[in-house]
Scaffold this active site. Structure first.
Site, PDB file in Angstrom:
ATOM      1  N   SER A  97      -0.782  13.468   5.634  1.00 20.50           N
ATOM      2  CA  SER A  97      -0.055  14.757   5.653  1.00 20.50           C
ATOM      3  C   SER A  97      -1.160  16.015   5.674  1.00 20.50           C
ATOM      4  O   SER A  97      -2.231  16.027   4.924  1.00 20.50           O
ATOM      5  CB  SER A  97       0.671  14.955   4.553  1.00 20.50           C
ATOM      6  OG  SER A  97       1.310  16.241   4.384  1.00 20.50           O
ATOM      7  N   ALA A  98      -0.763  16.846   6.511  1.00 25.62           N
ATOM      8  CA  ALA A  98      -1.420  18.295   6.568  1.00 25.62           C
ATOM      9  C   ALA A  98      -1.492  18.772   5.269  1.00 25.62           C
ATOM     10  O   ALA A  98      -1.967  19.939   4.941  1.00 25.62           O
ATOM     11  CB  ALA A  98      -1.246  19.227   7.646  1.00 25.62           C
ATOM     12  N   ASP A 103      -2.406   8.072   9.309  1.00 29.81           N
ATOM     13  CA  ASP A 103      -1.377   9.185   9.130  1.00 29.81           C
ATOM     14  C   ASP A 103      -1.581   9.813   7.616  1.00 29.81           C
ATOM     15  O   ASP A 103      -1.326   9.371   6.692  1.00 29.81           O
ATOM     16  CB  ASP A 103       0.125   8.388   9.158  1.00 29.81           C
ATOM     17  CG  ASP A 103       1.263   9.511   9.029  1.00 29.81           C
ATOM     18  OD1 ASP A 103       0.823  10.547   9.184  1.00 29.81           O
ATOM     19  OD2 ASP A 103       2.257   8.877   9.662  1.00 29.81           O
ATOM     20  N   LYS A 112      10.014  22.363  12.871  1.00 25.19           N
ATOM     21  CA  LYS A 112       9.380  21.885  11.491  1.00 25.19           C
ATOM     22  C   LYS A 112       8.021  22.488  11.522  1.00 25.19           C
ATOM     23  O   LYS A 112       7.054  22.009  12.325  1.00 25.19           O
ATOM     24  CB  LYS A 112       9.325  20.546  11.261  1.00 25.19           C
ATOM     25  CG  LYS A 112       8.953  19.772  10.015  1.00 25.19           C
ATOM     26  CD  LYS A 112       9.144  18.562   9.508  1.00 25.19           C
ATOM     27  CE  LYS A 112       8.440  18.095   8.265  1.00 25.19           C
ATOM     28  NZ  LYS A 112       8.708  16.481   8.213  1.00 25.19           N
ATOM     29  N   LYS A 126       5.907  11.936  -2.260  1.00 30.48           N
ATOM     30  CA  LYS A 126       7.197  11.234  -1.905  1.00 30.48           C
ATOM     31  C   LYS A 126       6.876   9.771  -2.185  1.00 30.48           C
ATOM     32  O   LYS A 126       5.758   9.353  -1.911  1.00 30.48           O
ATOM     33  CB  LYS A 126       7.589  11.525  -0.697  1.00 30.48           C
ATOM     34  CG  LYS A 126       8.055  13.013  -0.430  1.00 30.48           C
ATOM     35  CD  LYS A 126       8.693  13.207   0.862  1.00 30.48           C
ATOM     36  CE  LYS A 126       9.087  14.820   1.107  1.00 30.48           C
ATOM     37  NZ  LYS A 126       7.836  15.676   1.010  1.00 30.48           N
ATOM     38  N   GLU A 169       9.569  26.729  -0.080  1.00 26.44           N
ATOM     39  CA  GLU A 169       9.509  26.305   1.224  1.00 26.44           C
ATOM     40  C   GLU A 169      10.932  26.321   1.961  1.00 26.44           C
ATOM     41  O   GLU A 169      11.961  26.525   1.114  1.00 26.44           O
ATOM     42  CB  GLU A 169       8.799  24.932   1.232  1.00 26.44           C
ATOM     43  CG  GLU A 169       9.744  23.957   0.867  1.00 26.44           C
ATOM     44  CD  GLU A 169       9.376  22.709   1.353  1.00 26.44           C
ATOM     45  OE1 GLU A 169       9.755  22.516   2.426  1.00 26.44           O
ATOM     46  OE2 GLU A 169       8.950  21.808   0.517  1.00 26.44           O
TER      47      GLU A 169
END
Length: 810
Positions: free
Chosen positions: A181-182, A179, A121, A200, A60
């Site tokens: 994450s995708a 919230d 991003k 994380k 990435e």
């Protein structure tokens, strides 16, 4: 698209096929937009590595654009790519550069990316905006792809392994903020394996695992020397207090899991968590304290959504100092090394499967597409006329039938009267020349060549009841070719014996040719009254095909599309091998205009097994396929996908297999596009030689042969399900450029008119002879002898040199 263009099946299956077709077209449309446009590009190195099935690891780029400052990010990028190479893989750094989604970056491109201010991003939702809009300066955007964005592009390119730092997840307090994450939803719908150090540390790990389970994502942690219950790693820490759902001991075990997962055609991904190296692991209590403080400051600063993660990471860096930065580098490097070793083990598994594949049984599932299936019934082709297949023994043993033109040829060779004159005849006036008359026509020339090299041939053609026709019949007997297949059409039909006039320059190169082949192009009247050719087919040629049951049929393109369809149908009914000789650019296209009752079928039910075009005819065939929408058919897409070639192409690999000049002309690329319809193509390229391109079935021994290995352009290594015949599914592509056996000086060239026909007749005879002897041989085994025969005709004043008799193949 009409239903008749779908793969043929029994009537009870057609409804299911149509339903599946709608779904597949939606999938194909999506893929086409992504991979065949200016918005997506795979580097030459990565394309070639994917085509050769070498281990490729996706990397990435947000870690460079949003994780480290310049030039530290450039040093890290170079270090990670080096680690992939050192451990046996090919790195594919993924990013947006100048408004293009890129898989694989060169050194200069990497510098431009990591040094560009204001890089975006990029996650799934952002692609359209990043590729379709410009920045405030009017320039195309640059951007780093997140795990989600990287997975999408990696999958489009055909990459299965992706190594990164830390996975996104469910944020703490997500029950209020929603919230999530995708990265997690992407893992649920994209079949790429992500190797990270877990999610994380500041995220909610238990909720993340629950969410991944709901998405159907397999999750496991590497034991990494530990025994007993194993925790999921916590990014900066080896332990997290949360047990891993599954445990993996080493890279070989990880590869077996991925291989099994992909072989089922599952569309979800896998996540393997790799713990940070022990010497860099931070104490869990210390990290929890730093995370709590960083989250409090993020809420106070109003950092939410996509802004929260970089804010929290920066705060943790401030709180912990250089220790977290060193830990971050160490864990990313460890993940890249682990990911590369997994990719290497996966490649070994797939290679072993090809070499040690047990005897067939099945279809090949391409990891990037739907499975290729064989329909249970044979092609549903109505028999020509009212004739039924005869069970009586043949009255003669003609093993090759040639269906094509028989013509009276006039060859006009220009003779300059002085050295000052050009080598080309002058237009609009009479020119001195030597005019020779001979028996010709593509069908005749092929039959003549096959007869001379030892085949028992039946030429099926027609002549008119005129002087030329009588002369042609007499000449046939002199050439040793039976006239049993020649039908004389009555004068009342207005049929004229075919004639061909070639005007050659002083070097014997063709300047202009005029052909009257209308006798073979007759079709039924508007009222449905059969043509004279239809009647000849029903009363003469079709019964002879049934009675003799030849192993091989050569058909040239001088027939109308309707009559071509009848010849192909007749050959299919007796399982004869069919060779198609295109004749000319214009006539070659007729096979893509067959009537709806006999559409040109695709492997494994292809009606034509071998084609022998020249370079210009290859281009004409390709354009005809495009214009007829043949390259939009569902079964064409599925077959092309099963080749195992990257959708972005493989220019370097094609250039190595052929030559850069041929690739510039597009000849190898066009051959590949035509392979589903013409599974074996021998492109006659004059002094450049012959390019052989073949679609290989999964059980073809050449896929396992060391001798043929250098010429295997691609393989499809997926498993074959039990109960499916491997001969009916795609195994790979063979491509080989044979150099000319002899480049004849211009002064030694006598006639170019019959060299292509000589080549085809000799090649088919060699194939028929091998089959008669029970020898397993392919066209590549006989290209040289066919070229030698063509050279003899090139040096002869006859279209087919009598010297071919020295090359007896029977």
């Amino acid at each position: 698209m009409a239903a008749t263009q779908l793969p043929w099946a029994c009537r009870s299956c057609r409804t299911a096929i149509v339903r599946r077709y709608v779904f597949q077209r939606q999938k194909i449309a999506s893929r086409t937009i992504s991979t065949n446009s200016r918005f997506f590009q795979v580097s030459e190195e990565v394309s070639q590595a994917i085509a050769e099935r070498r281990p490729v690891v996706a990397l990435e780029s947000t870690i460079y654009t949003h994780g480290f400052p310049y030039p530290d990010n450039l040093a890290l990028a170079s270090r990670l790519e080096s680690l992939v190479r050192i451990n046996g893989g090919v790195p594919a750094t993924i990013a947006i550069l100048d408004g293009v989604a890129r898989v694989g970056l060169g050194a200069d491109e990497l510098v431009r990316l990591v040094s560009s201010p204001g890089a975006l991003k990029i996650s799934r939702r952002d692609f359209g905006f990043a590729l379709g809009q410009t920045n405030p300066d009017g320039k195309r955007w640059n951007g780093g792809t997140t795990i989600s964005g990287t997975m999408i592009l990696a999958h489009l390119a055909g990459i299965r392994i992706f190594a990164t730092g830390g996975l996104g997840g469910v944020h703490r307090g997500a029950e209020q903020t929603m919230d999530v994450s995708a990265d997690l939803t992407e893992l649920g719908r994209t079949p790429v394996t992500v190797i990270s150090s877990g999610c994380k540390s500041f995220l909610d790990l238990p909720k993340t695992l629950e969410y991944l389970e709901t998405q159907g994502v397999g999750v496991a942690a590497f034991a990494d020397g530990r025994t007993g219950p194993i925790d999921m790693p916590g990014f900066y820490t080896r332990e997290s207090g949360v047990r891993a759902p599954k445990v993996i001991q080493d890279e070989a075990e990880a590869a077996r899991i991925i291989h099994s997962h992909l072989s089922l055609g599952l569309t979800s991904g896998l996540h393997f968590a790799n713990p940070i190296p022990e010497e860099f692991s931070l104490p869990l209590p210390k990290m929890e304290a730093a995370i709590t403080q960083a989250l409090q400051e993020a809420r106070a600063a109003g950092a939410k959504g996509a802004a929260e993660t970089p804010f929290v990471l920066n705060k943790i860096k401030e709180i912990t100092g250089s220790t977290s930065v060193a830990a971050n580098r160490a864990l990313v490097e460890a993940n890249v090394i682990r990911g590369t070793k997994i990719a290497v083990e996966l490649q070994k598994l797939e290679a072993d499967q090809i070499v040690n594949r047990s005897p067939p049984g099945a279809r090949i599932v391409n990891h990037n597409s739907a499975p290729i299936e064989k329909n249970p019934s044979k092609i549903d082709i109505p028999a020509p006329g009212q004739h039924q297949v005869s069970n009586t023994k043949p009255s003669h043993n003609a093993n090759i039938f040639v269906a094509g033109s028989l013509a009276v040829d006039l060859s006009c060779d220009y003779i300059p009267q002085s050295q000052n004159q050009t080598h080309t005849p002058t237009q609009r006036t009479s020119n001195p020349s030597i005019i020779r008359q001979s028996l010709g026509g593509v069908g005749h020339n092929v039959a003549r060549a096959a007869t001379l090299v030892g085949a028992n041939v039946r030429l099926c053609s027609a002549v008119g009841d005129d002087l030329s026709g009588k002369a042609a019949m007499d000449a046939l007997a002199a050439n040793g070719i039976s006239d049993a297949g020649i039908h004389i059409l009555p004068a009342r039909t207005g049929s004229r014996t075919a004639q061909y006039v070639a005007v050659n320059d002083a070097n014997k190169d063709l300047v202009l040719a005029m052909a009257d082949m209308s006798i073979l192009e007759q079709t039924a009247s508007r009222s449905g009254q059969p043509s004279a050719i239809d009647e000849a087919f029903d009363s003469s040629w079709y019964p002879q095909m049934q009675e003799s049951r030849p192993s091989h049929l050569v058909v040239d393109a001088n027939w109308s599309s309707n009559t071509l369809a009848r010849w192909l149908s007749a050959a299919s009914l007796i399982n004869a091998h069919v060779t198609f000789e295109p004749v000319s650019d214009a006539k070659s296209t007729r096979i893509f205009n067959l009537p709806p009752t006999t559409p040109l079928s695709i492997f494994p039910n292809a009606l034509i097994h071998l084609a022998t075009p020249n370079a210009s005819e290859i281009t004409a065939l390709y354009q005809a396929a495009r214009n007829s929408s043949a390259l939009e058919r569902e079964d064409w897409w599925l077959t092309i996908d099963a080749f195992g070639l990257p959708s972005s192409g493989s220019r370097t690999k094609l250039a190595l297999a052929t030559s850069p000049a041929l690739v510039d002309q597009g000849i190898p690329q066009q051959c590949l596009q035509l392979l589903p319809f013409l599974p074996s193509i021998c492109a006659k390229l004059g002094p450049a030689g012959v390019l052989v391109t073949q679609l290989l079935a999964a059980n073809d021994p050449r896929l396992q042969s060391a001798v043929h290995g250098p010429h295997i352009l691609s393989r499809n290594p997926a498993e074959i399900p039990e109960g499916v015949d491997a001969a009916t599914v795609v195994g790979g592509v063979y491509m080989r450029l044979f150099p000319a056996t002899e480049v004849v000086p211009k002064g030694e060239i006598v006639s170019v008119n019959g060299i292509g026909d000589t080549f085809a007749g000799t090649l088919v005879t060699a194939l028929a002879a091998a089959k008669a002897r029970g020898v397993n041989a392919g066209v590549e085994d006989f290209i040289d002898i066919a070229q030698q025969a063509a050279v003899l005709s090139l040096k002869s004043d006859q279209a087919v040199s009598p010297q071919l008799a020295k090359l007896k193949l029977y």
